[in-house]
Design an enzyme around this catalytic site. Structure first.
Site, mmCIF file in Angstrom:
data_model
loop_
_atom_site.group_PDB
_atom_site.id
_atom_site.type_symbol
_atom_site.label_atom_id
_atom_site.label_comp_id
_atom_site.label_asym_id
_atom_site.label_seq_id
_atom_site.Cartn_x
_atom_site.Cartn_y
_atom_site.Cartn_z
ATOM 1 N N ARG A 168 2.649 -5.009 2.536
ATOM 2 C CA ARG A 168 2.370 -3.568 2.349
ATOM 3 C C ARG A 168 1.026 -3.302 2.996
ATOM 4 O O ARG A 168 0.103 -2.549 2.491
ATOM 5 C CB ARG A 168 1.860 -3.546 0.671
ATOM 6 C CG ARG A 168 2.835 -3.803 -0.091
ATOM 7 C CD ARG A 168 3.960 -2.604 -0.137
ATOM 8 N NE ARG A 168 5.027 -2.835 -1.114
ATOM 9 C CZ ARG A 168 6.160 -3.372 -1.304
ATOM 10 N NH1 ARG A 168 6.508 -4.184 -0.021
ATOM 11 N NH2 ARG A 168 6.921 -3.465 -2.136
ATOM 12 N N SER A 241 5.630 1.154 -7.437
ATOM 13 C CA SER A 241 4.617 0.331 -7.740
ATOM 14 C C SER A 241 3.111 0.957 -7.723
ATOM 15 O O SER A 241 2.997 1.553 -6.634
ATOM 16 C CB SER A 241 4.448 -0.805 -6.920
ATOM 17 O OG SER A 241 5.899 -1.673 -7.063
ATOM 18 N N GLU A 337 -1.521 0.608 -4.855
ATOM 19 C CA GLU A 337 -0.793 0.713 -3.418
ATOM 20 C C GLU A 337 -0.645 2.068 -2.883
ATOM 21 O O GLU A 337 -0.948 2.209 -1.670
ATOM 22 C CB GLU A 337 0.795 0.118 -3.962
ATOM 23 C CG GLU A 337 1.767 0.236 -2.705
ATOM 24 C CD GLU A 337 3.135 0.036 -3.017
ATOM 25 O OE1 GLU A 337 3.483 -1.192 -3.312
ATOM 26 O OE2 GLU A 337 3.683 1.089 -3.008
HETATM 27 P P1 FAD Z 1 3.947 9.790 1.947
HETATM 28 O O1 FAD Z 1 3.634 9.510 0.553
HETATM 29 O O2 FAD Z 1 4.067 11.361 2.177
HETATM 30 O O3 FAD Z 1 2.529 9.237 2.841
HETATM 31 C C1 FAD Z 1 2.128 7.928 2.478
HETATM 32 C C2 FAD Z 1 1.140 7.466 3.465
HETATM 33 O O4 FAD Z 1 1.601 7.513 4.838
HETATM 34 C C3 FAD Z 1 -0.186 8.554 3.519
HETATM 35 O O5 FAD Z 1 -1.236 8.066 4.018
HETATM 36 C C4 FAD Z 1 0.434 9.516 4.880
HETATM 37 O O6 FAD Z 1 -0.850 10.088 5.292
HETATM 38 C C5 FAD Z 1 0.996 8.591 5.601
HETATM 39 N N1 FAD Z 1 2.044 9.116 6.608
HETATM 40 C C6 FAD Z 1 3.456 9.586 5.961
HETATM 41 N N2 FAD Z 1 3.898 9.872 7.057
HETATM 42 C C7 FAD Z 1 3.253 9.569 8.294
HETATM 43 C C8 FAD Z 1 3.513 9.669 9.832
HETATM 44 N N3 FAD Z 1 4.651 10.243 10.313
HETATM 45 N N4 FAD Z 1 2.524 9.313 10.447
HETATM 46 C C9 FAD Z 1 1.302 8.764 10.250
HETATM 47 N N5 FAD Z 1 1.110 8.697 8.607
HETATM 48 C C10 FAD Z 1 2.035 8.901 7.778
HETATM 49 N N6 FAD Z 1 7.799 1.326 -1.606
HETATM 50 C C11 FAD Z 1 8.046 0.154 -0.950
HETATM 51 O O7 FAD Z 1 7.356 -0.616 -0.093
HETATM 52 N N7 FAD Z 1 9.032 -0.610 -1.724
HETATM 53 C C12 FAD Z 1 9.582 -0.085 -2.672
HETATM 54 O O8 FAD Z 1 10.560 -0.558 -3.262
HETATM 55 C C13 FAD Z 1 9.483 1.227 -3.199
HETATM 56 N N8 FAD Z 1 9.781 1.646 -4.121
HETATM 57 C C14 FAD Z 1 9.503 3.028 -4.597
HETATM 58 C C15 FAD Z 1 10.059 3.555 -5.906
HETATM 59 C C16 FAD Z 1 9.936 4.757 -6.260
HETATM 60 C C17 FAD Z 1 10.448 5.415 -7.375
HETATM 61 C C18 FAD Z 1 8.661 5.647 -5.754
HETATM 62 C C19 FAD Z 1 8.208 7.094 -5.829
HETATM 63 C C20 FAD Z 1 8.082 4.970 -4.299
HETATM 64 C C21 FAD Z 1 8.460 3.520 -3.877
HETATM 65 N N9 FAD Z 1 7.909 2.891 -2.882
HETATM 66 C C22 FAD Z 1 8.148 1.783 -2.414
HETATM 67 C C23 FAD Z 1 6.719 3.527 -2.200
HETATM 68 C C24 FAD Z 1 7.176 4.592 -1.115
HETATM 69 O O9 FAD Z 1 8.583 5.109 -1.133
HETATM 70 C C25 FAD Z 1 6.952 4.131 0.445
HETATM 71 O O10 FAD Z 1 5.727 3.810 0.523
HETATM 72 C C26 FAD Z 1 7.452 5.460 1.295
HETATM 73 O O11 FAD Z 1 7.381 4.762 2.566
HETATM 74 C C27 FAD Z 1 6.438 6.529 1.550
HETATM 75 O O12 FAD Z 1 7.016 7.437 2.278
HETATM 76 P P2 FAD Z 1 6.521 8.902 2.296
HETATM 77 O O13 FAD Z 1 7.282 9.539 3.483
HETATM 78 O O14 FAD Z 1 6.740 9.552 0.907
HETATM 79 O O15 FAD Z 1 4.944 8.892 2.515
HETATM 80 N N1 EPU Z 2 7.863 -8.419 -14.691
HETATM 81 C C1 EPU Z 2 7.078 -8.131 -16.132
HETATM 82 N N2 EPU Z 2 7.087 -7.172 -16.886
HETATM 83 C C2 EPU Z 2 7.178 -5.840 -16.191
HETATM 84 C C3 EPU Z 2 7.723 -5.708 -14.910
HETATM 85 C C4 EPU Z 2 7.776 -6.973 -13.970
HETATM 86 O O1 EPU Z 2 7.221 -9.443 -16.578
HETATM 87 O O2 EPU Z 2 6.664 -4.927 -17.086
HETATM 88 C C5 EPU Z 2 7.848 -9.638 -13.951
HETATM 89 C C6 EPU Z 2 9.421 -9.527 -13.853
HETATM 90 O O3 EPU Z 2 10.274 -10.260 -14.960
HETATM 91 C C7 EPU Z 2 9.656 -10.185 -12.568
HETATM 92 C C8 EPU Z 2 8.155 -10.140 -11.738
HETATM 93 O O4 EPU Z 2 7.234 -9.321 -12.729
HETATM 94 O O5 EPU Z 2 9.642 -11.675 -12.805
HETATM 95 C C9 EPU Z 2 8.541 -9.221 -10.528
HETATM 96 O O6 EPU Z 2 9.307 -7.901 -11.031
HETATM 97 P P1 EPU Z 2 10.312 -7.230 -10.087
HETATM 98 O O7 EPU Z 2 11.353 -8.085 -9.412
HETATM 99 O O8 EPU Z 2 10.537 -5.844 -10.715
HETATM 100 O O9 EPU Z 2 9.180 -6.914 -8.981
HETATM 101 P P2 EPU Z 2 7.745 -6.053 -8.733
HETATM 102 O O10 EPU Z 2 6.969 -7.444 -8.097
HETATM 103 O O11 EPU Z 2 7.221 -5.540 -9.880
HETATM 104 C C10 EPU Z 2 7.943 -5.750 -6.099
HETATM 105 C C11 EPU Z 2 7.712 -4.241 -5.151
HETATM 106 C C12 EPU Z 2 8.466 -3.195 -5.331
HETATM 107 C C13 EPU Z 2 10.018 -3.519 -4.927
HETATM 108 C C14 EPU Z 2 10.606 -5.160 -5.939
HETATM 109 C C15 EPU Z 2 11.579 -5.585 -5.477
HETATM 110 C C16 EPU Z 2 5.461 -4.557 -4.928
HETATM 111 C C17 EPU Z 2 3.995 -3.934 -5.175
HETATM 112 N N3 EPU Z 2 6.372 -3.826 -5.648
HETATM 113 O O12 EPU Z 2 7.900 -5.204 -7.375
HETATM 114 O O13 EPU Z 2 8.221 -2.220 -4.569
HETATM 115 O O14 EPU Z 2 10.874 -2.723 -5.094
HETATM 116 O O15 EPU Z 2 9.324 -6.014 -5.670
HETATM 117 O O16 EPU Z 2 11.371 -6.398 -4.488
HETATM 118 O O17 EPU Z 2 5.366 -5.611 -4.144
HETATM 119 C C18 EPU Z 2 6.792 -0.276 -4.526
HETATM 120 O O18 EPU Z 2 6.239 -0.771 -3.663
HETATM 121 O O19 EPU Z 2 6.668 0.989 -4.987
HETATM 122 C C19 EPU Z 2 8.035 -1.057 -5.274
HETATM 123 C C20 EPU Z 2 8.651 -0.575 -6.132
#
Ligand code: FAD
Ligand code: EPU
Length: 341
Positions: A168, A241, A337
């Site tokens: 991250r 997250s 995050e």
């Molecule tokens: P923004 O929110 O618009 O920007 C984020 C940051 O990046 C800001 O600081 C912005 O200034 C900068 N930025 C954006 N575009 C540019 C650019 N072109 N050049 C320079 N800086 C820039 N993240 C994960 O890693 N794994 C996940 O599984 C995951 N699951 C998600 C699930 C949900 C439901 C949601 C809502 C979010 C999740 N995220 C996850 C977080 C998010 O999707 C990612 O961080 C994504 O890359 C953000 O993209 P964005 O275009 O929306 O960025």
């Molecule tokens: N858990 C709980 N209770 C909860 C949530 C999770 O006990 O309410 C436990 C689960 O049972 C599991 C562990 O925590 O044992 C991990 O949970 P999960 O697999 O859902 O993944 P996470 O660690 O919570 C991370 C990333 C996600 C990504 C998933 C899948 C981070 C901060 N988050 O979540 O990324 O999608 O793994 O790889 O690393 C994001 O960054 O926005 C994001 C959604």
């Protein structure tokens, strides 16, 4: 149309952030070409203002009206490049939707990004925090990107080493925070193998009897898991997250395990331990609870949600209360995050 006519004023950002926080930007520009971006950066009045680069707004927490210029990156285009005997090379502009880009690569018969399906946001933001999910991270398939330095106007091509990817994290959260990413290239192996490192994904494929899944089947399974666990921002405001999973020393983890044998932890290559922040928050009793209009998602305690009309300050207050409880009970500091604006 003169450039100044492209700038909009007192612009609502509610639909440009997935938390649906209802703040406004003093000035707003939808950036559809490199020329538009350069013009904005060259304008002395605009260049003197605070600047916010926005993609899909899915990893930001907007805490107040933005007093400067929002540059909304909407650069489009994607293509298959020449590649090498071992790898396909693909390129997409920063404003392309990440999930659509991943699905497009799969439709071209190119696997490798499927574990990262359904992550919201843009291609340009993917390297910022080295997006990761289900056993894969951006850095695993990354080839290079082009970034614009607003100070000099120069375009820089950066490889993976220059981006300094970590969990991250990347250079774009540190010294490179002013750089604007223009496009990104990925190298995807022609000899594709499924990445089944994440047990939940491997189990879900096994349950479907898919011993040798296709890239699309892996993508579909990831999508189904994510739909089950995470709220759809179109229905409930959230940024995924809200905290990073904390990394602690082996000794700290051992002390915690002695007291909390069910602690969820994953050993890292350097011997440190990554803890599941969702588990820590869940164990502190926060799952499903609310403070004002901000709440903890009932199915995943790591996701904070906007139950309707929440302000950034309400989300911050909830986050601070959670951090205090987790620190008091486990001696672990949770780091947010999303980027606070
Ligand atoms: P923004 O929110 O618009 O920007 C984020 C940051 O990046 C800001 O600081 C912005 O200034 C900068 N930025 C954006 N575009 C540019 C650019 N072109 N050049 C320079 N800086 C820039 N993240 C994960 O890693 N794994 C996940 O599984 C995951 N699951 C998600 C699930 C949900 C439901 C949601 C809502 C979010 C999740 N995220 C996850 C977080 C998010 O999707 C990612 O961080 C994504 O890359 C953000 O993209 P964005 O275009 O929306 O960025
Ligand atoms: N858990 C709980 N209770 C909860 C949530 C999770 O006990 O309410 C436990 C689960 O049972 C599991 C562990 O925590 O044992 C991990 O949970 P999960 O697999 O859902 O993944 P996470 O660690 O919570 C991370 C990333 C996600 C990504 C998933 C899948 C981070 C901060 N988050 O979540 O990324 O999608 O793994 O790889 O690393 C994001 O960054 O926005 C994001 C959604």
């Amino acid at each position: 149309m003169p450039f100044s006519d492209l700038i909009q004023h007192d612009f609502p950002l509610k639909h440009l952030n997935t938390f649906s926080i209802g703040v406004r930007a003093k000035h707003y520009l939808r950036v559809t070409s490199l020329a538009t971006l350069r013009a904005a950066l060259a304008d002395p009045q605009l260049a003197a203002m605070p600047r916010l680069v926005l993609g899909g707004g899915s990893n930001v927490l907007l805490t107040r009206d933005f007093p400067g210029l929002v540059l909304h990156i909407a650069l489009e285009g994607r293509e298959i490049l020449a590649g090498t005997p071992t790898h396909h090379h693909v390129r997409a502009a920063a404003g392309e939707n990440w999930h659509d880009f991943v699905q497009w690569t799969l439709a071209q018969g190119i696997g490798g990004l499927e574990n990262l399906s359904l992550i919201p946001g843009t291609v340009g933001a993917a390297p910022i925090q080295n997006i990761g999910a289900y056993g894969a991270e951006t850095k695993d398939s990354f080839l290079s990107l082009t970034a614009l330095d607003p100070a000099s106007g120069a375009l820089h091509e950066m490889d993976g080493a220059a981006c300094r990817f970590a969990y991250r994290d990347s250079v774009f959260k540190h010294e490179g925070r002013d750089l604007i990413i223009i496009d990104v290239r990925y190298a995807l192996p022609r000899a594709w193998q499924p990445n089944l490192r994440y047990a939940e994904l491997a189990n879900a494929l096994a349950e479907q009897g898919l011993a040798a899944p296709t890239p699309q089947q892996v993508a579909d399974t990831v999508i189904a898991i994510r739909r089950r666990k995470l709220p759809d921002p179109a229905q409930i405001g959230n940024a995924g997250s809200f905290f990073k999973n904390p990394v602690v020393s082996a000794e700290h983890c051992a002390r915690l395990l002695a007291q909390f044998p069910a602690l969820v932890h994953h050993r890292q290559p350097d011997g440190s331990e990554k803890l599941a922040a969702g588990w820590l928050i869940d164990q502190c009793g926060w799952k499903g609870r609310s403070m004002g209009a901000a709440g903890v998602y009932p199915k995943q305690a790591l996701v904070l949600v906007n139950n309707g009309g929440a302000t950034g300050a309400e989300v911050q207050a909830l986050a601070a209360a959670i951090q205090a409880d987790v620190a008091a009970r486990y001696g672990v500091a949770l780091e947010p995050e999303p980027v606070f604006v």
